[in-house]
Structure formats: structure tokens, C-alpha cells
Write a protein that holds these residues in place. Structure first.
Motif: not given
Length: 64
Positions: A28-29, A31-33, A35-37, A40-41, A44
Motif C-alpha cells: 500500500a505504501v 502503491h501510494y508513492q 501514484g503520487q509520482k 498525484g491527486t 485521480i
């Protein structure tokens, strides 16, 4: 009659369970990082919003 269950499968189940929890958290960590790279939001929000044009720049069906 004595209890004749084997302790090895029980031990294996515990090892797999306790190993899977940190692996899911690590996934999860990461995957989140990533996604931000990748965007980011803003990425989304674009994925969840209604498109106003298609990939060719044409107006949507409801906008014509």
C-alpha cells in the motif's frame, strides 16, 4: 484419546499470516508513492471527473 493434531500446519499458518500483514502494508505504501509520482491527486480527479472532450479534442456528445 490424546489430541493428535500436527503443530506444523498451525505454525505455517501463523508465519504466513504474520508475514502477509507487513507485505500488504508495504504494498500500500509503495502503491501510494508511485501514484503520487505518476500524477498525484490531479490524476485521480481527472480519472473520476466527467470528460469534456475525447482524446482527439472533440466536444462530448452532451456538449454539442
Amino acid at each position: 484419546m490424546p489430541n493428535s493434531h500436527c503443530p506444523i500446519p498451525n505454525l505455517a499458518l501463523r508465519i504466513v499470516h504474520f508475514a502477509s500483514v507487513p507485505m500488504v502494508i508495504l504494498f500500500a505504501v509503495i502503491h501510494y508513492q508511485l501514484g503520487q509520482k505518476a500524477g498525484g491527486t490531479q490524476l485521480i480527479e481527472q480519472c473520476l471527473s466527467k470528460p469534456t472532450t475525447d482524446s482527439y479534442g472533440n466536444a462530448g456528445i452532451n456538449d454539442q
